[in-house]
Design a protein around this motif. Sequence first.
Motif, PDB file in Angstrom:
ATOM      1  N   ARG A  18       7.986   5.874 -14.139  1.00  0.00           N
ATOM      2  CA  ARG A  18       9.002   5.565 -13.116  1.00  0.00           C
ATOM      3  C   ARG A  18       8.798   4.153 -12.564  1.00  0.00           C
ATOM      4  O   ARG A  18       9.760   3.422 -12.338  1.00  0.00           O
ATOM      5  CB  ARG A  18       8.952   6.589 -11.981  1.00  0.00           C
ATOM      6  CG  ARG A  18       9.466   7.960 -12.384  1.00  0.00           C
ATOM      7  CD  ARG A  18       9.984   8.742 -11.184  1.00  0.00           C
ATOM      8  NE  ARG A  18       8.977   8.935 -10.150  1.00  0.00           N
ATOM      9  CZ  ARG A  18       8.066   9.911 -10.163  1.00  0.00           C
ATOM     10  NH1 ARG A  18       8.054  10.771 -11.149  1.00  0.00           N
ATOM     11  NH2 ARG A  18       7.198  10.023  -9.185  1.00  0.00           N
ATOM     12  N   ARG A  41      19.179   3.802 -10.088  1.00  0.00           N
ATOM     13  CA  ARG A  41      19.683   4.620 -11.201  1.00  0.00           C
ATOM     14  C   ARG A  41      18.559   4.990 -12.174  1.00  0.00           C
ATOM     15  O   ARG A  41      18.466   6.115 -12.647  1.00  0.00           O
ATOM     16  CB  ARG A  41      20.784   3.832 -11.935  1.00  0.00           C
ATOM     17  CG  ARG A  41      21.634   4.664 -12.860  1.00  0.00           C
ATOM     18  CD  ARG A  41      22.528   3.767 -13.682  1.00  0.00           C
ATOM     19  NE  ARG A  41      21.710   2.817 -14.470  1.00  0.00           N
ATOM     20  CZ  ARG A  41      22.195   2.005 -15.397  1.00  0.00           C
ATOM     21  NH1 ARG A  41      23.482   1.990 -15.640  1.00  0.00           N
ATOM     22  NH2 ARG A  41      21.398   1.194 -16.082  1.00  0.00           N
ATOM     23  N   ASP A  42      17.697   4.006 -12.427  1.00  0.00           N
ATOM     24  CA  ASP A  42      16.595   4.263 -13.365  1.00  0.00           C
ATOM     25  C   ASP A  42      15.610   5.298 -12.816  1.00  0.00           C
ATOM     26  O   ASP A  42      15.148   6.169 -13.550  1.00  0.00           O
ATOM     27  CB  ASP A  42      15.871   2.954 -13.686  1.00  0.00           C
ATOM     28  CG  ASP A  42      16.742   2.019 -14.509  1.00  0.00           C
ATOM     29  OD1 ASP A  42      17.089   2.398 -15.645  1.00  0.00           O
ATOM     30  OD2 ASP A  42      17.085   0.929 -14.023  1.00  0.00           O
ATOM     31  N   VAL A  53      16.239   7.653 -10.667  1.00  0.00           N
ATOM     32  CA  VAL A  53      16.881   8.980 -10.629  1.00  0.00           C
ATOM     33  C   VAL A  53      16.871   9.612 -12.028  1.00  0.00           C
ATOM     34  O   VAL A  53      16.498  10.771 -12.204  1.00  0.00           O
ATOM     35  CB  VAL A  53      18.332   8.879 -10.076  1.00  0.00           C
ATOM     36  CG1 VAL A  53      19.073  10.191 -10.243  1.00  0.00           C
ATOM     37  CG2 VAL A  53      18.296   8.466  -8.598  1.00  0.00           C
ATOM     38  N   LYS A  54      17.218   8.809 -13.023  1.00  0.00           N
ATOM     39  CA  LYS A  54      17.213   9.339 -14.401  1.00  0.00           C
ATOM     40  C   LYS A  54      15.806   9.721 -14.837  1.00  0.00           C
ATOM     41  O   LYS A  54      15.602  10.738 -15.504  1.00  0.00           O
ATOM     42  CB  LYS A  54      17.768   8.291 -15.374  1.00  0.00           C
ATOM     43  CG  LYS A  54      19.276   8.230 -15.381  1.00  0.00           C
ATOM     44  CD  LYS A  54      19.762   7.410 -16.560  1.00  0.00           C
ATOM     45  CE  LYS A  54      21.275   7.413 -16.610  1.00  0.00           C
ATOM     46  NZ  LYS A  54      21.791   6.637 -17.727  1.00  0.00           N
ATOM     47  N   ALA A  55      14.843   8.893 -14.464  1.00  0.00           N
ATOM     48  CA  ALA A  55      13.456   9.179 -14.844  1.00  0.00           C
ATOM     49  C   ALA A  55      13.002  10.483 -14.203  1.00  0.00           C
ATOM     50  O   ALA A  55      12.347  11.307 -14.835  1.00  0.00           O
ATOM     51  CB  ALA A  55      12.558   8.016 -14.425  1.00  0.00           C
ATOM     52  N   ARG A  56      13.365  10.655 -12.947  1.00  0.00           N
ATOM     53  CA  ARG A  56      12.942  11.866 -12.247  1.00  0.00           C
ATOM     54  C   ARG A  56      13.562  13.119 -12.875  1.00  0.00           C
ATOM     55  O   ARG A  56      12.947  14.160 -12.938  1.00  0.00           O
ATOM     56  CB  ARG A  56      13.311  11.769 -10.764  1.00  0.00           C
ATOM     57  CG  ARG A  56      12.651  12.837  -9.923  1.00  0.00           C
ATOM     58  CD  ARG A  56      12.871  12.604  -8.460  1.00  0.00           C
ATOM     59  NE  ARG A  56      11.935  11.657  -7.874  1.00  0.00           N
ATOM     60  CZ  ARG A  56      10.663  11.936  -7.587  1.00  0.00           C
ATOM     61  NH1 ARG A  56      10.169  13.123  -7.856  1.00  0.00           N
ATOM     62  NH2 ARG A  56       9.890  11.036  -7.036  1.00  0.00           N
ATOM     63  N   LYS A  57      14.802  12.952 -13.345  1.00  0.00           N
ATOM     64  CA  LYS A  57      15.473  14.092 -13.989  1.00  0.00           C
ATOM     65  C   LYS A  57      14.983  14.318 -15.416  1.00  0.00           C
ATOM     66  O   LYS A  57      15.374  15.279 -16.071  1.00  0.00           O
ATOM     67  CB  LYS A  57      16.991  13.850 -14.028  1.00  0.00           C
ATOM     68  CG  LYS A  57      17.677  14.039 -12.690  1.00  0.00           C
ATOM     69  CD  LYS A  57      19.183  13.869 -12.873  1.00  0.00           C
ATOM     70  CE  LYS A  57      19.908  13.987 -11.551  1.00  0.00           C
ATOM     71  NZ  LYS A  57      21.281  13.436 -11.642  1.00  0.00           N
ATOM     72  N   VAL A 110      15.695  12.356 -17.955  1.00  0.00           N
ATOM     73  CA  VAL A 110      16.740  11.987 -18.925  1.00  0.00           C
ATOM     74  C   VAL A 110      16.848  10.473 -19.124  1.00  0.00           C
ATOM     75  O   VAL A 110      17.876   9.982 -19.592  1.00  0.00           O
ATOM     76  CB  VAL A 110      18.117  12.549 -18.493  1.00  0.00           C
ATOM     77  CG1 VAL A 110      18.101  14.067 -18.503  1.00  0.00           C
ATOM     78  CG2 VAL A 110      18.536  12.040 -17.107  1.00  0.00           C
ATOM     79  N   HIS A 111      15.784   9.736 -18.764  1.00  0.00           N
ATOM     80  CA  HIS A 111      15.890   8.284 -18.956  1.00  0.00           C
ATOM     81  C   HIS A 111      15.713   7.956 -20.439  1.00  0.00           C
ATOM     82  O   HIS A 111      14.718   8.348 -21.045  1.00  0.00           O
ATOM     83  CB  HIS A 111      14.847   7.545 -18.119  1.00  0.00           C
ATOM     84  CG  HIS A 111      15.224   6.116 -17.902  1.00  0.00           C
ATOM     85  ND1 HIS A 111      15.298   5.211 -18.932  1.00  0.00           N
ATOM     86  CD2 HIS A 111      15.601   5.451 -16.793  1.00  0.00           C
ATOM     87  CE1 HIS A 111      15.696   4.044 -18.457  1.00  0.00           C
ATOM     88  NE2 HIS A 111      15.889   4.166 -17.157  1.00  0.00           N
ATOM     89  N   GLU A 138      18.401   0.608 -21.266  1.00  0.00           N
ATOM     90  CA  GLU A 138      18.925   0.409 -19.912  1.00  0.00           C
ATOM     91  C   GLU A 138      17.944  -0.286 -18.972  1.00  0.00           C
ATOM     92  O   GLU A 138      18.339  -1.132 -18.182  1.00  0.00           O
ATOM     93  CB  GLU A 138      19.300   1.773 -19.305  1.00  0.00           C
ATOM     94  CG  GLU A 138      20.438   2.458 -20.048  1.00  0.00           C
ATOM     95  CD  GLU A 138      20.756   3.843 -19.503  1.00  0.00           C
ATOM     96  OE1 GLU A 138      20.218   4.219 -18.443  1.00  0.00           O
ATOM     97  OE2 GLU A 138      21.554   4.547 -20.142  1.00  0.00           O
TER      98      GLU A 138
END
Length: 257
Positions: free
Chosen positions: A38, A54-55, A57-61, A63-64, A97
């Motif tokens: 992260r 955004r990065d 949030v995606k990492a936490r989910k 799905v990055h 990204e």
Amino acid sequence: MDISDLAGRLSSGRLFHAYIVTGADAPAREQAAALIARAAVCSEDKNVPCGVCRDCVKARKGVHPDIETVRREEKVVNYPVDVMRSLRARAAAVPNEAKRGVHIVADADYMSPQAQNAMLKVLEEPPSHAVFVLLADNPQRLLETVRSRCETVYLTPEDAELDAGAAETAGNLLEAYLKRDALGLVRAVQPMDKLSKAELFDLMTALRRLARDRAAELGGERLEKLLKCVEKGDKMVFANLKGSVVSGHLVAELCEY
Ligand SMILES: [Zn+2]
């Protein structure tokens, strides 16, 4: 160090190209790897991971697209060399990204020597946008050439009970440092000569905890100095240096006349 210490070290945003995460248990190592990932993809420059971009949030989910974790196929004991070769090819590509691509290798101590040599090639000349995180229960199984190119994070469980003798020594040491008592400092470190490697790690962890607890008394500058000194102490213990050598380092760094 524990996860909070690691978070503190990563927050500046200055990251190493490669980490070995060892110590504690497998879930804690995965947690540390996720934190490094992260911090690496966060779009902020400071106080990373910010947790809101955004990065992050995606990492936490989970799905990055620029964070991958390579795992062994079940029943296969060692990683075949091909796995590392394909990882190398992916690491060379520009991230989709984020500013960095993160490549986590679970059970990195199960890379065959050939697989490690394939990994070594990318560690020797890492693409500027790549971060590697090798998780290892037993880092001694990694080649010295691999280890020397990585920053080692030795995890202590957050709530781990520390060795009582080590904790007491840490307490005496901190008191002497707070009072700027050079002689007290020399006396405080004396028991370190007899401490084992595990006890010395406990001592460093205890010092970190005490430093955090008493940050206000220490003041920013002296706190930072102490933490830097402890960080180096950790590295010395990891390199199997004796307690007497590590204690010499602490005294030399922390003595103030
Ligand atoms: Zn962020």
